[in-house]
Scaffold this motif. Structure first.
Motif, mmCIF file in Angstrom:
data_model
loop_
_atom_site.group_PDB
_atom_site.id
_atom_site.type_symbol
_atom_site.label_atom_id
_atom_site.label_comp_id
_atom_site.label_asym_id
_atom_site.label_seq_id
_atom_site.Cartn_x
_atom_site.Cartn_y
_atom_site.Cartn_z
ATOM 1 N N GLU A 83 2.195 -24.141 -9.147
ATOM 2 C CA GLU A 83 2.281 -22.763 -9.635
ATOM 3 C C GLU A 83 1.910 -21.797 -8.520
ATOM 4 O O GLU A 83 0.893 -21.958 -7.853
ATOM 5 C CB GLU A 83 1.361 -22.557 -10.839
ATOM 6 N N ILE A 84 2.777 -20.812 -8.328
ATOM 7 C CA ILE A 84 2.594 -19.814 -7.280
ATOM 8 C C ILE A 84 2.309 -18.466 -7.938
ATOM 9 O O ILE A 84 2.986 -18.071 -8.888
ATOM 10 C CB ILE A 84 3.864 -19.717 -6.402
ATOM 11 N N ASN A 85 1.332 -17.761 -7.404
ATOM 12 C CA ASN A 85 0.966 -16.443 -7.910
ATOM 13 C C ASN A 85 2.165 -15.501 -7.775
ATOM 14 O O ASN A 85 2.657 -15.274 -6.670
ATOM 15 C CB ASN A 85 -0.223 -15.911 -7.107
ATOM 16 N N PRO A 86 2.641 -14.916 -8.872
ATOM 17 C CA PRO A 86 3.807 -14.035 -8.804
ATOM 18 C C PRO A 86 3.576 -12.793 -7.933
ATOM 19 O O PRO A 86 4.521 -12.180 -7.467
ATOM 20 C CB PRO A 86 4.070 -13.642 -10.254
ATOM 21 N N ALA A 87 2.327 -12.437 -7.681
ATOM 22 C CA ALA A 87 2.041 -11.281 -6.820
ATOM 23 C C ALA A 87 2.582 -11.502 -5.410
ATOM 24 O O ALA A 87 2.871 -10.545 -4.694
ATOM 25 C CB ALA A 87 0.537 -11.018 -6.774
ATOM 26 N N LEU A 88 2.752 -12.769 -5.008
ATOM 27 C CA LEU A 88 3.319 -13.058 -3.695
ATOM 28 C C LEU A 88 4.745 -12.539 -3.559
ATOM 29 O O LEU A 88 5.227 -12.314 -2.457
ATOM 30 C CB LEU A 88 3.339 -14.570 -3.434
ATOM 31 N N LEU A 89 5.422 -12.364 -4.679
ATOM 32 C CA LEU A 89 6.816 -11.941 -4.672
ATOM 33 C C LEU A 89 6.981 -10.441 -4.900
ATOM 34 O O LEU A 89 8.097 -9.935 -4.889
ATOM 35 C CB LEU A 89 7.590 -12.691 -5.755
ATOM 36 N N SER A 90 5.889 -9.738 -5.099
ATOM 37 C CA SER A 90 5.965 -8.333 -5.480
ATOM 38 C C SER A 90 5.801 -7.401 -4.285
ATOM 39 O O SER A 90 4.888 -7.547 -3.483
ATOM 40 C CB SER A 90 4.869 -8.022 -6.511
ATOM 41 N N ASP A 91 6.700 -6.420 -4.213
ATOM 42 C CA ASP A 91 6.574 -5.355 -3.226
ATOM 43 C C ASP A 91 6.125 -4.059 -3.896
ATOM 44 O O ASP A 91 6.236 -2.978 -3.320
ATOM 45 C CB ASP A 91 7.908 -5.132 -2.500
ATOM 46 N N ASP A 92 5.631 -4.178 -5.135
ATOM 47 C CA ASP A 92 5.127 -2.998 -5.834
ATOM 48 C C ASP A 92 3.933 -2.431 -5.076
ATOM 49 O O ASP A 92 3.100 -3.168 -4.542
ATOM 50 C CB ASP A 92 4.688 -3.345 -7.261
ATOM 51 N N ILE A 93 3.853 -1.119 -5.047
ATOM 52 C CA ILE A 93 2.748 -0.426 -4.388
ATOM 53 C C ILE A 93 1.552 -0.402 -5.339
ATOM 54 O O ILE A 93 1.701 -0.098 -6.533
ATOM 55 C CB ILE A 93 3.147 1.019 -4.011
ATOM 56 N N GLU A 94 0.398 -0.731 -4.809
ATOM 57 C CA GLU A 94 -0.823 -0.695 -5.606
ATOM 58 C C GLU A 94 -1.880 0.099 -4.844
ATOM 59 O O GLU A 94 -2.132 -0.147 -3.664
ATOM 60 C CB GLU A 94 -1.337 -2.108 -5.879
ATOM 61 N N ARG A 95 -2.472 1.045 -5.520
ATOM 62 C CA ARG A 95 -3.527 1.851 -4.915
ATOM 63 C C ARG A 95 -4.828 1.050 -4.975
ATOM 64 O O ARG A 95 -5.184 0.507 -6.011
ATOM 65 C CB ARG A 95 -3.671 3.163 -5.684
ATOM 66 N N VAL A 96 -5.526 0.976 -3.837
ATOM 67 C CA VAL A 96 -6.794 0.255 -3.773
ATOM 68 C C VAL A 96 -7.864 1.149 -3.163
ATOM 69 O O VAL A 96 -7.564 2.092 -2.429
ATOM 70 C CB VAL A 96 -6.680 -1.054 -2.954
ATOM 71 N N ASN A 97 -9.083 0.843 -3.462
ATOM 72 C CA ASN A 97 -10.215 1.579 -2.920
ATOM 73 C C ASN A 97 -11.024 0.608 -2.063
ATOM 74 O O ASN A 97 -11.463 -0.432 -2.548
ATOM 75 C CB ASN A 97 -11.063 2.127 -4.074
ATOM 76 N N ILE A 98 -11.195 0.945 -0.786
ATOM 77 C CA ILE A 98 -11.977 0.097 0.097
ATOM 78 C C ILE A 98 -13.136 0.904 0.668
ATOM 79 O O ILE A 98 -13.073 2.135 0.745
ATOM 80 C CB ILE A 98 -11.131 -0.510 1.240
ATOM 81 N N SER A 99 -14.172 0.217 1.049
ATOM 82 C CA SER A 99 -15.328 0.872 1.651
ATOM 83 C C SER A 99 -15.502 0.361 3.066
ATOM 84 O O SER A 99 -15.560 -0.855 3.282
ATOM 85 C CB SER A 99 -16.596 0.571 0.839
ATOM 86 N N LEU A 100 -15.562 1.304 4.026
ATOM 87 C CA LEU A 100 -15.740 0.961 5.427
ATOM 88 C C LEU A 100 -16.751 1.913 6.046
ATOM 89 O O LEU A 100 -16.829 3.077 5.647
ATOM 90 C CB LEU A 100 -14.414 1.092 6.193
ATOM 91 N N PRO A 101 -17.490 1.442 7.022
ATOM 92 C CA PRO A 101 -18.362 2.370 7.749
ATOM 93 C C PRO A 101 -17.514 3.467 8.398
ATOM 94 O O PRO A 101 -16.368 3.217 8.820
ATOM 95 C CB PRO A 101 -19.023 1.485 8.816
ATOM 96 N N LYS A 102 -18.055 4.674 8.501
ATOM 97 C CA LYS A 102 -17.309 5.807 9.052
ATOM 98 C C LYS A 102 -16.798 5.516 10.457
ATOM 99 O O LYS A 102 -15.683 5.890 10.816
ATOM 100 C CB LYS A 102 -18.167 7.065 9.047
ATOM 101 N N ARG A 103 -17.587 4.824 11.275
ATOM 102 C CA ARG A 103 -17.160 4.535 12.647
ATOM 103 C C ARG A 103 -15.945 3.614 12.656
ATOM 104 O O ARG A 103 -15.046 3.758 13.474
ATOM 105 C CB ARG A 103 -18.301 3.962 13.482
ATOM 106 N N VAL A 104 -15.897 2.664 11.727
ATOM 107 C CA VAL A 104 -14.754 1.756 11.630
ATOM 108 C C VAL A 104 -13.531 2.520 11.126
ATOM 109 O O VAL A 104 -12.426 2.345 11.635
ATOM 110 C CB VAL A 104 -15.086 0.548 10.715
ATOM 111 N N LEU A 105 -13.736 3.386 10.147
ATOM 112 C CA LEU A 105 -12.642 4.184 9.608
ATOM 113 C C LEU A 105 -12.056 5.106 10.687
ATOM 114 O O LEU A 105 -10.836 5.260 10.785
ATOM 115 C CB LEU A 105 -13.129 4.990 8.411
#
Length: 130
Positions: A83-105
């Protein structure tokens, strides 16, 4: 998605071979028995799909095991489903929230700008090209 795999039994001297009939050129092998062979097949399928999508190629739909079992080249093989995760086949755009140090950003934004991309595009490009 669930892909059928054909497993050629191994021995103390030979690896377990795996073929994914629906994905041309997709195969793997394992020394550690049938469980490892199935796991290696899953990795091979995921990689095959990823490369196909990156190259704008179609990903074939899985066949029925009963149809594949009729083929002479698979006589004596053991059959399993991966069984393969169907998300591997999706090019749908998904909004995500990530946290990074300001210097890295700040570094990320500078590199994205120098590459002529926005932050999201640059992150996606880096993930696909590595």
């Amino acid at each position: 998605m669930k892909y059928p795999i054909a497993i050629e039994p191994g021995s103390s001297k030979t690896a377990w071979g795996v073929v994914v009939p629906d994905l041309p050129g997709c195969f793997s092998a394992a020394d550690g028995g049938i469980d490892e062979a199935i796991e290696k097949a899953k990795e091979a399928i995921e990689l095959w799909i990823e490369i196909a999508l990156d190259n704008a190629k179609d990903v074939p739909k899985p066949s029925l095991i009963t149809d594949l079992q009729k083929k002479k080249e698979f006589k004596g093989f053991i059959w399993a489903i991966v069984e393969i995760n169907p998300a591997l086949l999706s090019d749908d755009i998904e909004r995500v929230n990530i946290s990074l140090p300001k210097r890295v950003l700040a570094r990320l934004d500078a590199k994205a700008k120098s590459a002529g991309e926005n932050r999201s595009g640059y992150i996606a490009h880096m993930a696909i090209s590595t």
